[in-house]
Motif scaffolding. Sequence first.
Motif, PDB file in Angstrom:
ATOM      1  N   VAL A  42      33.516  72.596  53.224  1.00 24.36           N
ATOM      2  CA  VAL A  42      32.570  71.788  52.454  1.00 24.36           C
ATOM      3  C   VAL A  42      32.847  70.302  52.660  1.00 24.36           C
ATOM      4  CG1 VAL A  42      31.664  71.289  50.156  1.00 24.36           C
ATOM      5  CG2 VAL A  42      32.281  73.633  50.764  1.00 24.36           C
ATOM      6  N   ALA A  43      34.123  69.934  52.751  1.00 22.57           N
ATOM      7  CA  ALA A  43      34.477  68.531  52.986  1.00 22.57           C
ATOM      8  C   ALA A  43      33.985  68.056  54.351  1.00 22.57           C
ATOM      9  CB  ALA A  43      35.988  68.343  52.867  1.00 22.57           C
ATOM     10  N   LEU A  63      30.042  64.779  57.494  1.00 19.46           N
ATOM     11  CA  LEU A  63      28.971  64.654  58.477  1.00 19.46           C
ATOM     12  C   LEU A  63      27.683  64.140  57.848  1.00 19.46           C
ATOM     13  CD1 LEU A  63      29.596  67.965  60.448  1.00 19.46           C
ATOM     14  CD2 LEU A  63      29.898  65.646  61.337  1.00 19.46           C
ATOM     15  N   VAL A  64      27.382  64.615  56.654  1.00 22.25           N
ATOM     16  CA  VAL A  64      26.164  64.164  55.970  1.00 22.25           C
ATOM     17  C   VAL A  64      26.274  62.686  55.598  1.00 22.25           C
ATOM     18  CG1 VAL A  64      24.743  64.457  53.913  1.00 22.25           C
ATOM     19  CG2 VAL A  64      25.585  66.476  55.130  1.00 22.25           C
ATOM     20  N   THR A  81      27.353  72.033  43.242  1.00 17.59           N
ATOM     21  CA  THR A  81      26.572  70.798  43.279  1.00 17.59           C
ATOM     22  C   THR A  81      27.415  69.641  42.775  1.00 17.59           C
ATOM     23  OG1 THR A  81      24.619  72.149  42.740  1.00 17.59           O
ATOM     24  CG2 THR A  81      24.363  69.766  42.648  1.00 17.59           C
ATOM     25  N   ALA A  82      28.167  69.869  41.698  1.00 15.28           N
ATOM     26  CA  ALA A  82      29.061  68.833  41.172  1.00 15.28           C
ATOM     27  C   ALA A  82      30.150  68.492  42.179  1.00 15.28           C
ATOM     28  CB  ALA A  82      29.672  69.292  39.855  1.00 15.28           C
ATOM     29  N   HIS A  83      30.646  69.484  42.904  1.00 15.19           N
ATOM     30  CA  HIS A  83      31.663  69.228  43.930  1.00 15.19           C
ATOM     31  C   HIS A  83      31.087  68.361  45.047  1.00 15.19           C
ATOM     32  CE1 HIS A  83      35.328  69.913  46.170  1.00 15.19           C
ATOM     33  NE2 HIS A  83      34.654  70.418  47.188  1.00 15.19           N
ATOM     34  N   ASP A 114      31.105  64.914  43.848  1.00 15.03           N
ATOM     35  CA  ASP A 114      32.458  64.355  43.883  1.00 15.03           C
ATOM     36  C   ASP A 114      32.882  63.972  45.295  1.00 15.03           C
ATOM     37  OD1 ASP A 114      32.553  64.782  41.168  1.00 15.03           O
ATOM     38  OD2 ASP A 114      33.759  66.617  41.301  1.00 15.03           O
ATOM     39  N   LEU A 115      32.254  64.559  46.303  1.00 12.91           N
ATOM     40  CA  LEU A 115      32.522  64.220  47.700  1.00 12.91           C
ATOM     41  C   LEU A 115      31.646  63.069  48.200  1.00 12.91           C
ATOM     42  CD1 LEU A 115      32.903  67.819  49.193  1.00 12.91           C
ATOM     43  CD2 LEU A 115      34.725  66.140  48.819  1.00 12.91           C
ATOM     44  N   GLY A 116      30.922  62.435  47.295  1.00 11.78           N
ATOM     45  CA  GLY A 116      30.164  61.243  47.636  1.00 11.78           C
ATOM     46  C   GLY A 116      28.729  61.466  48.040  1.00 11.78           C
ATOM     47  N   LEU A 117      28.182  62.652  47.736  1.00 15.61           N
ATOM     48  CA  LEU A 117      26.804  62.961  48.118  1.00 15.61           C
ATOM     49  C   LEU A 117      25.861  62.849  46.928  1.00 15.61           C
ATOM     50  CD1 LEU A 117      27.446  66.078  50.393  1.00 15.61           C
ATOM     51  CD2 LEU A 117      27.209  63.684  51.082  1.00 15.61           C
TER      52      LEU A 117
END
Length: 223
Positions: free
Chosen positions: A40-41, A46-47, A66-68, A71-74
């Motif tokens: 997922v990271a 890439l996104v 979705t919350a994760h 938290d990854l900046g998306l």
Amino acid sequence: MAESSPYLTATADAYDAVADLYADLARDSLDRLPMDRAMVAAFAELVRAAGPRPVAEAGCGPGYMTAHLRDLGLDAFGVDLSPAMIDIARKDHPDLRFEVGSMGAFDVADGELGGLLSWYSIIHIPPPELPPYFAEFRRVLAPDGHLLLGFFESEGGPLLRFDHKVTPAYRWPIDDLADLARKEGFVEVARMLREPLEGERFLRGHLLMRCDRTAAADTGSMG
């Protein structure tokens, strides 16, 4: 695509019935899954590198993934068939957007999304019905947008239907699922197979795909 198929209603009803229990079990599930988090990271990196576009989680359930992604900046939002699951997601994550709907018919413009996560949500779709979903995924993704699939893998066997604890589901050979996505305009970026942990029954499959800009230009929208 048509959204009146009986399996959609059956899936929504089944998840409505177990929504509270499912949410309690799922909230902290990523904590013990470093390999899954790594995939997922990579998807999120890439996104992000492609620019500031929204990301959808297709079949978001109670919203923990979705919350994760957030938290990854998306800039993430979630869509799910189950109204009960969406109620929980909105309660648990009031800062995020969640919608009742089908991942076979997103309410977004062509090419609007930078990424799409389908985390164990395509597993309930009868295999003959799956290609139009990939066509819809490609419609909503920007050229070179990324798709990440999480699913149960068939461990060298054929495509298998099994007794999922909520509603019937399918285990896919990873090569077959990758080939199907390829036919609908995706290019494989990476794959990962993870052995089941204690309490898990099956091998876990993960496919990271990229929307094929050339195929999209040649064939146009496939919604």
